[in-house]
Design a protein around this motif. Structure first.
Motif, short mmCIF file in Angstrom:
data_model
loop_
_atom_site.label_atom_id
_atom_site.label_comp_id
_atom_site.label_asym_id
_atom_site.label_seq_id
_atom_site.Cartn_x
_atom_site.Cartn_y
_atom_site.Cartn_z
N LEU A 17 -24.98 -126.28 -16.78
CA LEU A 17 -26.20 -127.09 -16.87
C LEU A 17 -27.47 -126.25 -16.80
N GLY A 18 -27.44 -125.16 -16.05
CA GLY A 18 -28.60 -124.29 -15.98
C GLY A 18 -28.92 -123.68 -17.33
N HIS A 19 -27.88 -123.26 -18.05
CA HIS A 19 -28.08 -122.73 -19.39
C HIS A 19 -28.62 -123.83 -20.32
N ALA A 20 -28.08 -125.03 -20.19
CA ALA A 20 -28.54 -126.14 -21.03
C ALA A 20 -30.03 -126.38 -20.83
N TYR A 21 -30.47 -126.37 -19.57
CA TYR A 21 -31.89 -126.59 -19.30
C TYR A 21 -32.75 -125.51 -19.94
N SER A 22 -32.38 -124.25 -19.76
CA SER A 22 -33.17 -123.15 -20.29
C SER A 22 -33.22 -123.18 -21.81
N ALA A 23 -32.06 -123.41 -22.43
CA ALA A 23 -32.00 -123.43 -23.89
C ALA A 23 -32.79 -124.61 -24.46
N LEU A 24 -32.62 -125.80 -23.87
CA LEU A 24 -33.33 -126.98 -24.35
C LEU A 24 -34.83 -126.84 -24.16
N LEU A 61 -24.26 -125.21 -27.94
CA LEU A 61 -25.66 -125.35 -28.36
C LEU A 61 -25.78 -126.31 -29.54
N THR A 62 -24.85 -126.21 -30.48
CA THR A 62 -24.88 -127.12 -31.63
C THR A 62 -24.68 -128.56 -31.17
N ARG A 223 -37.53 -118.30 -19.29
CA ARG A 223 -36.29 -118.01 -18.57
C ARG A 223 -36.44 -118.43 -17.11
N GLY A 224 -35.35 -118.31 -16.34
CA GLY A 224 -35.32 -118.81 -14.97
C GLY A 224 -36.14 -118.00 -13.99
N LYS A 225 -36.51 -118.63 -12.88
CA LYS A 225 -37.29 -117.98 -11.83
C LYS A 225 -36.55 -116.82 -11.19
#
Length: 290
Positions: A17-24, A61-62, A223-225
């Motif tokens: 989910l962290g990747h999803a947030y950053s990518a979105l 991602l798709t 990107r993340g903190k």
């Protein structure tokens, strides 16, 4: 420069989910302002990267509805660029070989230092410079050897009027966008001699990310903190390599119910798992606060 940002995952495990947030967040921001969104596969660590995880990145991602401009960049195709930058720094006397093991570094950091506790920086324990004094810096750059940046020598080599800082628009900024500055002494005391290439693979995250952002024309890094402190390192490398410094946004981190930051090992939060259980991309957006 036209707005361009990127998402740069490592194919070493499932996206969560962290990747999803950053990518979105990066994708939505680029589309809102009519900019470009690029994808970069950070597979420089060939010992941990796997083709099946790279394929899963594209699938996830798709499914989320993310579309990227241009063919994804793969770091494993960029080793010659990293090597050229290392040779440039070596020829300027700014790198030295380091033969310390992780245990050596821990032991040196734990030794009495005028009663002070071991200091941690963006890369963990700050290196105490064991190999710095005795290191040979003449002749050809050694191969298959860990190479460290002599931070003090690097800072001395920059013009005396160099302004160290970057523009930040994320939640760490007090009044976005804010100019966040730091000093040369900050870098020596709180960062130290960072690794720019490892024995088992060419380059490092810090070196590759600044070179890749430059060649992809990235104007805004989102990107993340958790990478906020590392940005100081990237600014120094940008100065040393005559690269432009992007504008940065360090966003919040997605955490579990106990407040712990998600990591690759958190398969329970994997995007693919939510997909298999019937979640929709809109459900994922809601889960991460978008």
């Amino acid at each position: 420069m036209k707005f361009a940002t990127r998402f740069a995952p490592s194919p070493t495990g499932p996206l969560h989910l962290g990747h999803a947030y950053s990518a979105l967040l990066a994708h939505d921001t680029a589309r809102t302002v009519g900019g470009r969104f690029l994808l970069r596969i950070e597979d420089i660590d060939t010992t941990r990267s796997r083709p099946e995880w790279e394929d899963r990145i594209y699938e996830d991602l798709t499914w989320l509805g993310i579309e990227w401009d241009d063919t994804p960049m793969r770091q494993s195709d960029r080793l010659s660029a990293y090597l050229a930058a290392l040779h440039s720094l070596w020829d300027r006397g700014l790198l030295y070989p380091c033969h310390c093991t992780r245990r050596d570094i821990v032991a040196a950091s734990s030794a009495p230092q005028e009663g002070s506790e071991p200091t941690h920086g963006p890369d963990g324990l700050i290196y105490q410079g064991t190999c710095r004094v005795a290191a040979l810096r003449t002749g050809p750059m050694p191969e298959n050897t860990t190479l460290r940046l002599d931070m003090q020598a690097a800072l001395w080599q920059l013009p005396t009027d160099t302004s160290f800082g970057f523009d930040e628009t994320g939640p760490v900024a007090t009044d976005p966008p804010s100019r966040l500055g730091f000093t040369a002494q900050d870098m020596i005391a709180t960062v130290g001699d960072i690794v720019l290439s490892r024995k088992d693979f060419i380059g490092s995250y810090h070196l590759s990310v600044v070179l890749d952002d430059a060649v992809q024309g990235i104007s805004h890094v989102i990107r993340g903190k958790d990478l906020f402190e590392a940005t100081k390192i990237h600014v120094i490398l940008q100065h040393l390599l005559s690269l432009e410094t992007p504008i940065y946004t360090h966003h919040k981190l997605i955490r579990d119910e106990t407040g712990k930051r998600l990591a690759k090992r958190d398969d329970a939060r994997a995007i693919a798992k939510y997909r298999a259980e019937g979640a929709t991309p809109r459900d994922i957006r809601r889960m991460v606060g978008l």
